[in-house]
Each structure stands twice: as C-alpha cells, then as structure tokens.
Scaffold this active site. Structure first.
Site, PDB file in Angstrom:
ATOM      1  N   TYR A 138       0.862  -1.189   0.000  1.00  0.00           N
ATOM      2  CA  TYR A 138       0.000   0.000   0.000  1.00  0.00           C
ATOM      3  C   TYR A 138       0.895   1.234   0.000  1.00  0.00           C
ATOM      4  O   TYR A 138       1.575   1.511   0.975  1.00  0.00           O
ATOM      5  CB  TYR A 138      -0.895  -0.077   1.240  1.00  0.00           C
ATOM      6  CG  TYR A 138      -1.868   1.037   1.497  1.00  0.00           C
ATOM      7  CD1 TYR A 138      -2.171   2.018   0.567  1.00  0.00           C
ATOM      8  CD2 TYR A 138      -2.534   1.085   2.727  1.00  0.00           C
ATOM      9  CE1 TYR A 138      -3.096   3.013   0.840  1.00  0.00           C
ATOM     10  CE2 TYR A 138      -3.453   2.069   3.011  1.00  0.00           C
ATOM     11  CZ  TYR A 138      -3.725   3.034   2.070  1.00  0.00           C
ATOM     12  OH  TYR A 138      -4.639   4.021   2.362  1.00  0.00           O
ATOM     13  N   LYS A 166      -1.753  -1.532  -3.785  1.00  0.00           N
ATOM     14  CA  LYS A 166      -2.745  -0.455  -3.755  1.00  0.00           C
ATOM     15  C   LYS A 166      -1.995   0.845  -3.985  1.00  0.00           C
ATOM     16  O   LYS A 166      -1.112   1.208  -3.202  1.00  0.00           O
ATOM     17  CB  LYS A 166      -3.491  -0.413  -2.425  1.00  0.00           C
ATOM     18  CG  LYS A 166      -4.500   0.734  -2.348  1.00  0.00           C
ATOM     19  CD  LYS A 166      -5.214   0.795  -1.010  1.00  0.00           C
ATOM     20  CE  LYS A 166      -6.220   1.934  -0.990  1.00  0.00           C
ATOM     21  NZ  LYS A 166      -6.923   2.047   0.324  1.00  0.00           N
TER      22      LYS A 166
END
EC number: 4.3.3.7
Length: 291
Positions: A138, A166
């Site tokens: 992320y 992400k």
C-alpha cells in the site's frame, strides 16, 4: 488465500463504527458490512485507513477479523485485513493474527511518520511477506510521508507472497510504469483517479467512496471491462461531485457522517485525533442527500 488472479474489480475498505463512548459498535458493523457484501463486491478490506487502523488495538483487530470472517462464511469474497503500522515488529504481529484468523490477505502500508529510506521500505515488506500470508502493498505518500519509487515497487512486487499493490501515489505514473513492465496487479486507491488509472493498467480499485453507491462503482468497472468506455466515463463523472465532498475533509470523517445520516451505522463517532466534519461540509452533504 488471495491470489494475483483475484485482484481485480472493486474492493471496499470499510469504516469501523464506534459508539459515542468510543468502543467498537459491533452491531452497526455487522449490519453495515452485510449490506455492502450483498452487492457482490470483489473484496472486503477491514482495518485500512478508512477503518481508522492507527487507533484500533490488536484485541479490537481480532474482534473485527472474527466478525468479518463470520459475515463472509457463505461468500467467496476475499477478506483483506489492514495490518501495516509504522513499526515492523507490530506489522508482523498483526499479519500473523490475520493469517491465524482466516484472512485471505493483508494490506500493508509503507511505514508512516518514520519516513524510512527506500531500502528500509523494502526490508519492512520483506519481513511482512515472510509471515506467509498474501500481501497487498500500500503506497500512500500523502499519509506516510514517503512513497515508493518505481524501482522499489517493482522489487516489492517481485517478492514471494506479495500479490499486488494499492496505489495512492496521486498520479498514474506508478501504475503506468508497472503495467509497462508487466507487474503483478495494481488497484487504484485514489478515488478521483479511478477511471484514468483503469486506462493506465489498473486492475480495479480499492475505493473508500464505494461505501456509498457501491453498485454504481461495480457497474463502472464492468462497463469498462466490457469495452463500454464512454458509458463508464459518463457514470463515473456522475459520481465525481460526491467523491469531491467525501474527500473535502480527512477520510473517513465525511463517509462516516454520510453513513450515519443514512442510518447505515448508528453514529459518526471517530477516535481522536480524528474529529467529525465541519458544519459547512455537513450542510453540503445534507444537500446532496436531499437532492
């Protein structure tokens, strides 16, 4: 466990409802999450930034994971649990908890506040990946204070057990470069960039605003995938005014207020240092609801 092939479509990062006194409102959580998964989303994300993960202790994380696993027991929707912190040892412990509790993957953020070097970021993810649970890395420099370089992202995505990324980097550069090199799948985490990032190679989105009008986001993704690009763009453009309101102040305060106003959770309570939205934004969101 989550595979690369399952990282596509719309993943919804859910809020963590709290009672006014600050404890987790499990009844609201179960009701609200059950309504979200009825939409046949492609993934459920618990205890991410939208779930106020920095304020959720490890015992509460266990409660949320157990409740989520129970809600998903008759579903094929994967459960992704946010386990990343600014401390590698804590991240490993939370990732082990998620693995032992039946999560399908962990969402691990670049360590925030410490602003580690690129080498430190890589070492952090290597330790998390050693747990054995699939990891979605992320990247969110706006909150972490430091972001991944393209080379760092490529190195992390080449690790065993890291299955995707992400991307909240704020531009399509990272996803474009990764797609050009044929990397593992990338999910867009910048809601306003979702449509553009689909065109740059994103496999889908992990979108906080998909807590509202979930079916519309699923439809946009399906239209785009079917080649109905202009229809998808038109549908996306209709959601842009709401997205702008939902990120006018720090996430998840606006989303919690809207979910509470719609009766989906019982309170918009946040844990300090997060506070509820301003009166001006309440008026704007109230006008949106009334319209």
């Amino acid at each position: 466990m989550l595979t690369e092939e399952q990282i596509y479509g719309i993943y919804v990062p859910v809020v963590t409802p709290f009672h006014a006194a600050g404890e987790i409102d499990l009844e609201s959580y179960q009701r609200y999450v059950n309504n979200i998964i009825k939409n046949s989303i492609h993934g459920l994300v618990v205890n991410g930034t939208t779930g106020e993960s920095p304020t959720v202790n490890i015992q509460e994380l266990q409660t949320l994971v157990d409740a989520s696993r129970e809600l998903l027991k008759s579903s094929s929707i994967p459960l992704v649990v946010g386990t990343g912190t600014n401390d590698t040892a804590s991240t490993v412990a939370r990732t082990e908890l998620a693995a032992n509790s039946g999560a399908d993957a962990a969402l691990v953020v670049v360590p925030y506040y410490s602003r580690p070097s690129q080498e430190g970021i890589i070492a952090h993810f290597r330790k998390a990946a050693e747990v054995g649970l699939p990891i979605i890395a992320y990247d969110i420099p706006g909150r972490a204070g430091v972001g991944m370089s393209v080379d760092t992202a490529r190195t992390i995505l080449e690790m065993n057990n890291v299955v995707g990324l992400k991307d909240c980097s704020g531009s399509p550069v990272l996803v474009s470069e990764l797609s050009r090199h044929g990397s593992k799948p990338v999910l867009c985490g910048d809601d306003l960039n979702f449509f553009d990032m689909l065109g740059c190679g994103a496999a889908g989105g992990m979108l906080a605003s998909a807590n509202v009008h979930t079916a519309s986001y699923l439809s946009i993704y399906e239209q785009y995938r079917a080649g109905q690009v202009e229809a998808a763009r038109a549908a996306f453009d209709q959601l842009v005014p709401l997205m702008k309101l939902l990120f006018k102040e720090s996430n998840p305060a606006p989303i919690k207020w809207l979910l509470s106003a719609r009766g989906e959770i019982s309170s918009d309570t946040l844990r300090l240092p997060m506070t509820s939205i301003s009166s001006a934004l309440r008026e704007e969101l109230g006008a949106y609801l009334a319209g």
